[in-house]
Design an enzyme around this catalytic site. Structure first.
Site, PDB file in Angstrom:
ATOM      1  CG  ASN A  98      26.953  25.561  38.301  1.00 43.10           C
ATOM      2  OD1 ASN A  98      28.111  25.184  38.120  1.00 43.10           O
ATOM      3  ND2 ASN A  98      26.659  26.791  38.666  1.00 43.10           N
ATOM      4  CD  GLU A 482      44.217  42.563  33.269  1.00 38.52           C
ATOM      5  OE1 GLU A 482      44.616  41.662  34.010  1.00 38.52           O
ATOM      6  OE2 GLU A 482      43.128  42.519  32.677  1.00 38.52           O
ATOM      7  CD  GLU A 489      42.050  36.157  30.236  1.00 40.17           C
ATOM      8  OE1 GLU A 489      42.059  37.404  30.203  1.00 40.17           O
ATOM      9  OE2 GLU A 489      41.185  35.503  30.825  1.00 40.17           O
TER      10      GLU A 489
HETATM   11  C1  AGP Z   1      40.164  37.669  33.446  1.00 39.21           C
HETATM   12  O1  AGP Z   1      40.325  38.102  32.143  1.00 39.21           O
HETATM   13  C2  AGP Z   1      40.137  36.231  33.632  1.00 39.21           C
HETATM   14  N1  AGP Z   1      39.179  35.605  32.811  1.00 39.21           N
HETATM   15  C3  AGP Z   1      40.285  35.673  35.019  1.00 39.21           C
HETATM   16  O2  AGP Z   1      41.625  35.812  35.344  1.00 39.21           O
HETATM   17  C4  AGP Z   1      39.436  36.302  36.162  1.00 39.21           C
HETATM   18  O3  AGP Z   1      39.863  37.605  36.404  1.00 39.21           O
HETATM   19  C5  AGP Z   1      39.574  35.437  37.423  1.00 39.21           C
HETATM   20  O4  AGP Z   1      39.050  34.169  37.165  1.00 39.21           O
HETATM   21  C6  AGP Z   1      38.900  36.049  38.634  1.00 39.21           C
HETATM   22  O5  AGP Z   1      37.531  36.157  38.457  1.00 39.21           O
HETATM   23  P1  AGP Z   1      36.628  36.991  39.455  1.00 39.21           P
HETATM   24  O6  AGP Z   1      37.058  38.412  39.354  1.00 39.21           O
HETATM   25  O7  AGP Z   1      35.231  36.773  38.960  1.00 39.21           O
HETATM   26  O8  AGP Z   1      36.845  36.449  40.826  1.00 39.21           O
END
Ligand code: AGP
Length: 609
Positions: A98, A482, A489
């Site tokens: 990974n 949001e 999404e």
């Molecule tokens: C949220 O619904 C998303 N999948 C995405 O925007 C997410 O919030 C973003 O990738 C940040 O992730 P993190 O909070 O784990 O840093």
């Protein structure tokens, strides 16, 4: 991205590995594979697509054996395909990985010149070639892995297995997560705790630059240079059941409904009404430092960035600290000005987001103090920070973040009240009032959740929309952003979030009878002005869905769809008004039949640039 699980012990392992992978699918799900050692031979099965394809294949042709590894992939180098799926095999060696090997092109060219033949487009296969090549010159598998890693630049969590090493797996980590699980005469390693929680609660989190030899009898943890490492074994208190759906159709729906409990958990033991204060444990700075802070910089991506935008309102209003909000990817793209009296707050649900992690390094180099807000204990971001305010939301499996967003808001609100008291910008009475309001949030959230049937009706109409606009003012503006992010999404409907005051400066041109406009308009100082925006939309034939407070009379005469939220203090409204938007997006997506928990092209944790 990607999820890894491996096992060595006394049990048949393919079921254990597949079970672990099923709990890691949120990390990537474009292909999957497994390798198991049995009587001196390693058998590999790989499959493009979701894990269920591999499950069917293994049901038809089971792989016996008591040591093995599995992988669920989110493509970075090489398209999703069976050939590019992990594990990668070269000779007697198999590898799962990974991360990203940055110097893969040079290494591949060099290996090809030496006669290596590649069967995939991945960067990972390079590592399998390097280990296989080095193995002939080194006494042990561990040494061969070590020598190979010395040639690699980039991020990795890896597991390596060799046909002639029947009781050992070699694991290593740099900038991608890896946790070792210790059972009775059996050992595990995985990208995340839920993968192994059904089998053990005793875990050891690996640090960057470490490797380990794992066998049935135990673990030998060292740094890459061979120095022995003694790492504390941690006992995980949440169960694997908590990471499952508990009867809800999707994880996302379960997580939306968990929010009243999650907020209560995040506040538990931290808010003192008697003392009008917030417990500061783990924050990593004392009262004198709190008073010295000149500026706060909130850094995050996606939904966490929207939480940061709400945090700015609170930190400036309640603690009166000038606050800036930065997208992590943009912060690291320039030379930001940093002062030692800055408090930099990275916000990340996963605690692993690469851009946020890189932004921390920049802020640290400028000698700023770092206070993380994170959900995943001991993940990379808290480990790189001076202190951490954990959101106690439990594992969030749905790719679309919901409960972690509101938990982040609760943490930011507590922090703003805490700083406000330390900096004497809040009186004791005002702080008490603010905290009492915060403690009401779980009850108010439960009231919103009762509106689900009504929200579902509205969602059914919206499911046919092509576009949607989300509007809000003040504290409701980040909530509009949001709401739009959630809808796009998971339902793939094009959605934009706007500050309602900006509507006249462009987006109003989009309004016609096909445009749904969701307006977040709780009872606060902005209500009159936002009612004006609603009328402008209606006058142009747009369909409006208003998120309105119970006692709102200002908008009473407007003929729009309404989702009613309970009356609440204006400061806490973001924690309440986001719930209808989460439910709306969820039900729109469910009506459309999209893959709610694993939307196309997305991954839960973004550990690539
Ligand atoms: C949220 O619904 C998303 N999948 C995405 O925007 C997410 O919030 C973003 O990738 C940040 O992730 P993190 O909070 O784990 O840093």
């Amino acid at each position: 991205m990607c999820g890894i699980v491996c096992y060595v012990g006394h049990q048949e392992c393919s079921g254990i590995i597949m079970d672990g992978l099923s709990r890691l699918e949120y990390r990537g799900y474009d292909s999957a594979g497994i390798a198991v050692l049995h009587e001196g031979n390693i058998a590999v099965a790989r499959q493009e697509g979701k894990l269920s394809g591999l499950v069917t294949r293994l049901n038809e042709s089971p792989l016996p054996g008591k040591m093995g590894m599995g992988h669920t992939r989110w493509a970075t180098h090489g398209r999703p395909s069976e050939n590019n799926a992990h594990p990668h095999r070269v000779g007697s060696v198999v590898v799962v990985h990974n991360g990203i090997i940055e110097n893969h092109l040079e290494l591949r060219a060099e290996l090809e010149r030496e006669g290596a033949q590649f069967s995939s487009e991945t960067d990972t296969e390079i590592l399998a070639h390097l280990v296989s090549q080095t193995l002939s010159k080194e006494a042990s598998l561990k040494d061969a892995v070590k020598r190979s890693l010395e040639r690699i630049q980039g991020s990795y969590a890896i597991v390596v297995m060799n046909e002639s090493s029947p009781d050992e797996l070699i694991v290593a980590k740099n900038a991608s997560p890896l946790v070792i699980g210790m059972g009775e005469n059996e050992m595990f390693a995985a990208s995340d705790v839920p993968a192994i929680l059904k089998y053990t609660r005793d875990v050891m989190f690996m640090e960057d630059g470490e490797m380990a030899r794992i066998s049935q009898s135990g673990v030998e943890l060292t740094k890459l240079d061979g120095t022995k490492v003694n790492r504390e074994v941690k006992r995980i208190t949440w169960s694997h059941i908590q990471a499952e759906k508990e009867g809800y159709k999707h994880f996302m729906l379960k997580e939306i409904h968990q929010q009243p409990t999650v907020i209560a958990d995040t506040l538990r033991g931290r808010v003192s009404i008697e003392g009008s204060g917030v417990a500061t444990e783990l924050m990593g700075f004392d009262d004198a430092t709190a008073r010295r802070i000149r500026r706060i910089v909130l850094i995050a991506c996606g939904t966490s960035y929207h939480a940061a935008l709400v945090g700015k309102y609170w930190l400036e209003k309640l603690a009166q600290v000038p606050t800036e909000v930065e997208l992590a990817s943009e912060y690291r793209a320039r030379d930001p000005l940093i002062d030692p009296n800055d408090l930099v707050i990275p916000i990340s649900q996963s605690g692993e987001t690469l851009d946020t992690m890189e932004a921390i390094k920049i802020a640290k180099a400028g000698a700023a103090r770092i206070l993380a807000i994170t959900n995943v204990v001991d993940s990379a971001i808290p480990r790189a920070s001076d202190g951490t305010l954990y959101t106690h939301a439990g594992p969030e499996i749905g790719v679309a973040s919901t409960k972690c967003f509101t938990a982040q808001l609760a943490a930011l609100y507590m922090l703003a009240v805490h700083l406000g008291r330390r900096r004497l910008t809040l009186t004791k009475d005002r702080a008490r009032e603010l905290l009492e309001n915060l403690l009401r949030v779980p009850t108010l959230m439960n009231e919103v959740l009762k509106q689900e049937d009504r929200i579902k009706q509205i969602a059914q109409d919206m499911a046919n929309s092509r576009d949607a606009l989300f509007l809000g003012r003040g504290l409701s503006y980040p909530i509009a952003l949001e709401g739009a992010l959630k809808l796009k999404e998971i339902s793939y409907i094009h959605a934009e979030g706007y500050a309602a005051g900006e509507m006249k400066h462009g987006p109003i041109a989009l309004i016609d009878e096909n445009m749904t406009v969701v307006v977040v308009m709780p009872n606060d100082d902005s209500l009159k002005r936002i009612v004006g925006n609603v009328q402008e939309v209606m006058a142009r034939g747009g369909k409006v869905v208003g998120i309105v407070s119970e006692s709102d009379v200002e908008s009473a005469s407007i003929e729009m769809e309404r989702i009613i939220i309970p009356d609440c203090a204006p400061e806490i409204s973001p924690l309440i008004s986001v719930l209808p938007l989460q439910l709306l997006s969820y039900h729109v997506a469910d009506f459309k039949g999209t893959d709610v928990d694993q939307p196309r092209n997305l991954a839960k944790t973004v550990t690539v640039e």
